[in-house]
Design a protein around this motif. Structure first.
Motif, PDB file in Angstrom:
ATOM      1  N   ARG A   2       0.842  -1.201   0.000  1.00 20.26           N
ATOM      2  CA  ARG A   2       0.000   0.000   0.000  1.00 20.26           C
ATOM      3  C   ARG A   2       0.877   1.252   0.000  1.00 20.26           C
ATOM      4  NH1 ARG A   2      -2.293  -3.514   3.913  1.00 20.26           N
ATOM      5  NH2 ARG A   2      -1.013  -2.498   5.478  1.00 20.26           N
ATOM      6  N   ARG A   3       0.533   2.208  -0.875  1.00 15.93           N
ATOM      7  CA  ARG A   3       1.282   3.473  -0.879  1.00 15.93           C
ATOM      8  C   ARG A   3       0.779   4.369   0.224  1.00 15.93           C
ATOM      9  NH1 ARG A   3       1.581   6.642  -6.443  1.00 15.93           N
ATOM     10  NH2 ARG A   3       3.029   8.106  -5.471  1.00 15.93           N
ATOM     11  N   CYS A   4       1.656   5.182   0.766  1.00 12.43           N
ATOM     12  CA  CYS A   4       1.266   6.135   1.812  1.00 12.43           C
ATOM     13  C   CYS A   4       0.454   7.270   1.159  1.00 12.43           C
ATOM     14  CB  CYS A   4       2.529   6.689   2.448  1.00 12.43           C
ATOM     15  SG  CYS A   4       2.213   7.781   3.825  1.00 12.43           S
ATOM     16  N   LEU A   5      -0.619   7.669   1.800  1.00 15.08           N
ATOM     17  CA  LEU A   5      -1.459   8.766   1.299  1.00 15.08           C
ATOM     18  C   LEU A   5      -1.545   9.848   2.378  1.00 15.08           C
ATOM     19  CD1 LEU A   5      -3.628  10.081  -0.585  1.00 15.08           C
ATOM     20  CD2 LEU A   5      -5.310   8.567   0.487  1.00 15.08           C
ATOM     21  N   VAL A 163     -11.141   5.031   1.020  1.00  8.90           N
ATOM     22  CA  VAL A 163     -10.071   5.174   2.010  1.00  8.90           C
ATOM     23  C   VAL A 163     -10.775   5.281   3.355  1.00  8.90           C
ATOM     24  CG1 VAL A 163      -8.271   6.780   2.827  1.00  8.90           C
ATOM     25  CG2 VAL A 163      -8.532   6.359   0.372  1.00  8.90           C
ATOM     26  N   ARG A 191      -8.944  -3.066   9.875  1.00  9.90           N
ATOM     27  CA  ARG A 191      -8.592  -4.005   8.798  1.00  9.90           C
ATOM     28  C   ARG A 191      -9.218  -5.376   9.068  1.00  9.90           C
ATOM     29  NH1 ARG A 191      -5.194  -2.223   5.150  1.00  9.90           N
ATOM     30  NH2 ARG A 191      -3.804  -1.032   6.502  1.00  9.90           N
ATOM     31  N   GLN A 204      -5.825  -4.332   0.646  1.00 10.75           N
ATOM     32  CA  GLN A 204      -5.389  -3.238  -0.237  1.00 10.75           C
ATOM     33  C   GLN A 204      -5.791  -1.843   0.252  1.00 10.75           C
ATOM     34  OE1 GLN A 204      -7.597  -1.205  -2.302  1.00 10.75           O
ATOM     35  NE2 GLN A 204      -9.278  -2.144  -1.160  1.00 10.75           N
ATOM     36  N   GLN A 206      -6.214   1.706   1.986  1.00 12.40           N
ATOM     37  CA  GLN A 206      -5.369   2.617   2.759  1.00 12.40           C
ATOM     38  C   GLN A 206      -6.162   3.093   3.984  1.00 12.40           C
ATOM     39  OE1 GLN A 206      -4.968   4.979  -0.776  1.00 12.40           O
ATOM     40  NE2 GLN A 206      -2.729   4.927  -0.679  1.00 12.40           N
ATOM     41  N   LEU A 208      -5.862   5.710   6.965  1.00 11.50           N
ATOM     42  CA  LEU A 208      -5.100   6.880   7.405  1.00 11.50           C
ATOM     43  C   LEU A 208      -5.344   7.144   8.877  1.00 11.50           C
ATOM     44  CD1 LEU A 208      -6.026   9.356   4.487  1.00 11.50           C
ATOM     45  CD2 LEU A 208      -4.434   7.417   4.472  1.00 11.50           C
ATOM     46  N   ASP A 228      -1.387   3.767   6.954  1.00 15.83           N
ATOM     47  CA  ASP A 228      -0.985   3.958   5.555  1.00 15.83           C
ATOM     48  C   ASP A 228      -0.984   5.419   5.138  1.00 15.83           C
ATOM     49  OD1 ASP A 228      -1.069   1.101   5.322  1.00 15.83           O
ATOM     50  OD2 ASP A 228      -3.242   1.260   5.158  1.00 15.83           O
ATOM     51  N   GLY A 229      -0.903   6.315   6.111  1.00 15.92           N
ATOM     52  CA  GLY A 229      -0.884   7.720   5.766  1.00 15.92           C
ATOM     53  C   GLY A 229      -1.625   8.536   6.805  1.00 15.92           C
TER      54      GLY A 229
END
Ligand code: PGA
Length: 250
Positions: A2-5, A163, A191, A204, A206, A208, A228-229
């Protein structure tokens, strides 16, 4: 992976000149190939100006709320289609200030979540307990209730394009951040709740953290497995502070 947002929630702040200066600074400081995904959510009236300024940048934009109806006689309200028309990628739904000051309950939040998706927007669904609920040991239950209300109405599949933001109410604008351990516990629970419905969706998405995130605590929060952000309020109004948070995200 997962990309950081990192999302800036400007709330009811700014002016044409202040917003123009802030966006110019962010554009300068946040490179196109920034590892973290970055977005800002200005007040409605500044979205057009922000969209024009950020059009050729890697920074996305969104709104802070929306109305759940498609169109019609709803004086003062803004629809998902209008936001999509302005190129918004995200819209925050169920922020605790909307829930407490504007009486948005779980089912209204779910309706807004669905309206956002119907117009192709990515809803950022905020959940979180207040201080009394935390002290009474109800944090996980409250967050689960808020999340389950949306899963029940929108379906788990809808979370493939959404998100979640965990924002403990007691940490918003107070300077009192949840510890990485406190936040991680709730993030893991979120989660887990999603995973019970669909493991792939849960993996998957994100999730935050929001609540007094700043340049000094972001790195430590982002190091947690399920964080994840960040959804950033006050610190997103200062370009150097917000940039530092984005850089902490990769
Ligand atoms: P804060 O606000 O960073 O100022 O605590 C976060 C939010 O309300 O989204």
């Amino acid at each position: 992976m997962r990309r950081c947002l990192v999302v800036g929630n400007w709330k009811m702040h700014g002016s044409v000149s202040a917003v123009t200066a802030l966006v110019a600074a962010l554009k300068n400081e946040i490179s196109f190939d920034s590892h973290a995904e970055v977005a800002v959510c200005p007040p409605f009236v500044f979205i057009s100006a922000v969209a024009a300024a950020l059009a050729d940048s890697g920074i996305a934009w969104g709104a802070q709320t929306l109305d759940e109806h498609e169109k019609g006689a709803f004086t003062g309200e803004i629809s998902a289609a209008m936001l999509a028309d302005l190129g918004c990628r995200y819209v925050i739904v169920g922020h605790s200030e909307r829930r407490s000051l504007y009486a948005e309950d779980d089912s209204r939040v779910a309706a807004k979540f669905m309206a956002a998706q119907a117009s192709g927007l990515i809803p950022i669904l905020c959940v979180g307990e207040n201080l009394q609920q935390r002290e009474e040991g109800q944090a996980l239950d409250i967050v689960q209730r808020q999340l389950t209300a949306v899963i029940a109405m929108a379906g788990i599949e809808a979370f493939n394009r959404a998100v979640v933001a965990y924002e403990p109410v007691w940490a918003i604008g107070t300077g009192k951040t949840a510890t990485p351990e406190q936040a991680q516990q709730v993030h893991a629970h979120i989660r887990q709740v999603l995973s019970c419905a669909d493991a792939a969706v849960a993996e998957q998405i994100q999730i935050l953290y929001g609540g007094s995130v700043n340049a000094g605590n972001a790195l430590e929060l982002f190091a947690s497995l399920d964080i994840d952000g960040a959804l950033v309020g006050g610190a997103s109004l200062k370009s150097d502070e917000f940039t530092a948070i984005c850089k902490a995200g990769g």
